[in-house]
Design a protein around this motif. Sequence first.
Motif, short mmCIF file in Angstrom:
data_model
loop_
_atom_site.label_atom_id
_atom_site.label_comp_id
_atom_site.label_asym_id
_atom_site.label_seq_id
_atom_site.Cartn_x
_atom_site.Cartn_y
_atom_site.Cartn_z
N THR A 195 0.88 -1.24 -0.20
CA THR A 195 -0.04 -0.04 -0.08
C THR A 195 1.02 1.13 0.04
O THR A 195 2.03 1.05 -0.30
CB THR A 195 -1.03 -0.09 1.15
N THR A 196 0.29 2.33 0.08
CA THR A 196 1.24 3.65 0.33
C THR A 196 0.55 4.37 1.48
O THR A 196 -0.56 4.07 1.96
CB THR A 196 0.93 4.43 -1.07
N LEU A 197 1.33 5.41 1.80
CA LEU A 197 0.80 6.37 3.06
C LEU A 197 -0.49 6.90 2.41
O LEU A 197 -1.44 7.30 3.43
CB LEU A 197 1.83 7.09 3.43
N GLU A 198 -0.56 7.38 1.35
CA GLU A 198 -1.58 8.24 0.73
C GLU A 198 -2.64 7.38 0.91
O GLU A 198 -3.79 7.81 1.20
CB GLU A 198 -1.24 8.48 -0.84
N ASP A 199 -2.76 6.29 0.53
CA ASP A 199 -3.76 5.20 0.49
C ASP A 199 -4.35 4.87 2.05
O ASP A 199 -5.55 4.80 2.36
CB ASP A 199 -3.43 3.79 0.06
N LEU A 200 -3.42 4.64 2.80
CA LEU A 200 -3.58 4.44 4.20
C LEU A 200 -4.36 5.62 4.87
O LEU A 200 -5.14 5.48 5.84
CB LEU A 200 -2.32 4.09 5.10
N THR A 201 -3.93 6.97 4.43
CA THR A 201 -4.63 8.13 4.83
C THR A 201 -6.08 8.19 4.33
O THR A 201 -7.03 8.51 5.14
CB THR A 201 -3.82 9.29 4.41
N THR A 202 -6.20 7.69 3.05
CA THR A 202 -7.47 7.54 2.67
C THR A 202 -8.35 6.62 3.60
O THR A 202 -9.66 7.06 3.66
CB THR A 202 -7.42 7.18 1.10
N LEU A 203 -7.91 5.53 3.91
CA LEU A 203 -8.61 4.63 4.64
C LEU A 203 -9.02 5.20 5.85
O LEU A 203 -10.24 5.02 6.43
CB LEU A 203 -7.81 3.28 4.91
N ALA A 204 -7.80 5.75 6.57
CA ALA A 204 -8.45 6.28 8.07
C ALA A 204 -9.33 7.52 7.91
O ALA A 204 -10.36 7.62 8.50
CB ALA A 204 -7.03 6.91 8.42
N ILE A 205 -9.16 8.32 6.68
CA ILE A 205 -10.34 9.33 6.64
C ILE A 205 -11.81 8.79 6.44
O ILE A 205 -12.54 9.25 6.76
CB ILE A 205 -9.94 10.44 5.39
N TYR A 206 -11.81 7.74 5.65
CA TYR A 206 -12.90 6.92 5.40
C TYR A 206 -13.58 6.41 6.69
O TYR A 206 -14.79 6.69 6.95
CB TYR A 206 -12.97 5.62 4.49
N VAL A 207 -12.87 5.98 7.78
CA VAL A 207 -13.16 5.33 9.00
C VAL A 207 -13.79 6.72 9.87
O VAL A 207 -14.71 6.69 10.38
CB VAL A 207 -11.88 4.75 9.76
N LEU A 208 -12.94 7.69 9.90
CA LEU A 208 -13.35 8.98 10.58
C LEU A 208 -14.71 9.46 10.20
O LEU A 208 -15.62 9.94 10.80
CB LEU A 208 -12.01 10.18 10.50
N GLU A 209 -14.86 9.46 8.81
CA GLU A 209 -16.10 10.00 8.34
C GLU A 209 -17.38 9.01 8.49
O GLU A 209 -18.44 9.48 8.48
CB GLU A 209 -15.83 10.41 6.63
N HIS A 210 -16.99 7.77 8.16
CA HIS A 210 -18.22 6.90 8.06
C HIS A 210 -18.28 5.80 9.13
O HIS A 210 -19.35 5.35 9.28
CB HIS A 210 -18.05 6.13 6.60
N GLU A 211 -17.32 5.52 9.76
CA GLU A 211 -17.51 4.54 10.98
C GLU A 211 -16.98 4.95 12.40
O GLU A 211 -15.93 4.32 12.78
CB GLU A 211 -16.64 3.39 10.41
#
Length: 406
Positions: A195-211
Motif C-alpha cells: 500500500t502507500t501512506l496516501e492510501d492509508l490516509t484515505t482509509l483512515a479518513i473513510y473511518v473517521l467520516e463513516h465509521e
Amino acid sequence: MQVGWQKCKQHKPQYNADRWPSFKSWRPSAIAALTLCAMLTISPAAMAVEIKAKAATLYDFSSQNMVFSKNSRALLAPANLTKLMTAVTVQQAIHAGDITPQTMFEVSEHAWRTGGAPARVTTMFARLGSSISVNDLMYGLIVQSANDAAIILAEGLAGSEENFAREMNKLAKKIGMKNSNFTNPTGFPDENHKTTLEDLTTLAIYVLEHEPELHSVFAMDRFTWNKITQRNKNPLIREIEGLDGFGAGFSEREGFAALGTLDSNGRRYLAAIAASPTAEDRIKDLKTLLLPSFSGLKLEQLYRKGDLVSDAQVYGGRKTTVSLKTSDAVAALINPNEKDKYKLRVVYNGPIPAPVKEGTEVGELQVLSKNDVIYRATLVTGEDVTIGDLQGRAWDALGEFFYQLF
C-alpha cells in the motif's frame, strides 16, 4: 504569514525523473517545470520538517487538507496496519447484512496454528475448534491486534484468507485507495502485499467520516475475553496524549510505521509515517507531526481553493497560455525558527495541447526545502482554451520543432 514573490527569469522547461518521481509515468519530452523562485518569507527564515521516517503525511481532517507529504506514494508493506483494512471490510459485511455482531465463527486449525498461541504472534488465544462471535473477534482484532482473530474473521466471512483479500481489494478501490494490494488480513509478509501512506490516509479518513463507532474501539485501553485481559497493543496510545487511533506496524525490510489521529484544540489531525529507523524515532516523528507544542511547527495557509498560482504553455490553441489554479486549499507544515528558506515550484505536463477544458488536472505545486519536496498540491486549468486557427497551429508546431532541437 506573507508570501513574497521574488521575480526571476523563466527557465527552459526540463524534466528530471529523480526530482519529480510522481511524474515517471508521463512522457519525459512532455514534462515542463517552471521554477517560480517564490520564497515563503518567514522571519527570519524557515526549513522543512525534520523527521527520521522516509515517508510521512499529515492531514488536517477539520479543513480536509493535506498539509505535509513526504514520499506518500511510495509502495510499502503495511504490516500490522493491514488490520484497519480488515476491520473496515468486516464492518461493511455487517452493514450489508451478510453477518451480524452475534454471528459465530469457528476457530480453524489454520487460524489457530498461523495466528494463535502456537505461532507466538499477537493473539487473543482463541481455542482450536471453539466458536467466537464477530463482536468479540472485532475487539480482539483491534484492541489486541490478534492475528488469530483476523484469520477467523476472514475464513468465516469469505471461506479463506485469499477470498477475503479479494474483498479487501474491492473495498479499497471503492473508497479511493489507488495503489494498494492486500493478500491477507493480518499483514504477514508477502511481496505482493503493498500500500502507500496516501492510501492509508484515505482509509483512515473513510473511518473517521463513516465509521465513528469503529473508530472508538481503537482507543480502548484493554479488552477481556475468555478471562484473559490484554492491554491495547498499539504502543502509541500510551506514548502520545490524546491519540485515539489507529495503529503501529513493523517490517524487517522497511522499519517502523504508524497511523495516528488525535483532536488538538478542536481540530482533528491524522498522521501516517513509514520506515522510521527505531520505535523511538516513530514516536518522535508522530509527535512532531501531531503536536505543535512538541515540535514548534506551524500550519500556514498558502492558497485558498481556486487561487491563481501560475500559467502553463498551450500548444495549438487560440491562447498561448492557460492559468493554473489550486483545486483545494493549500497549507503547509513549516518550522519558522530555522535558517533555510522554503521554495515553491510549479511542475506541469506541457506544453498542453488544445483544446483545454477548465478544471483539468495538469500538474502540481511543490513546496521545497533543501531541494527536497515536502508537500505537493494538485493544480488544474483555470479556463477553457479552444483550438487555434491553422496558421497559429503551424507556428506552434515550428516552435516545438526548434525547441526539441535545442
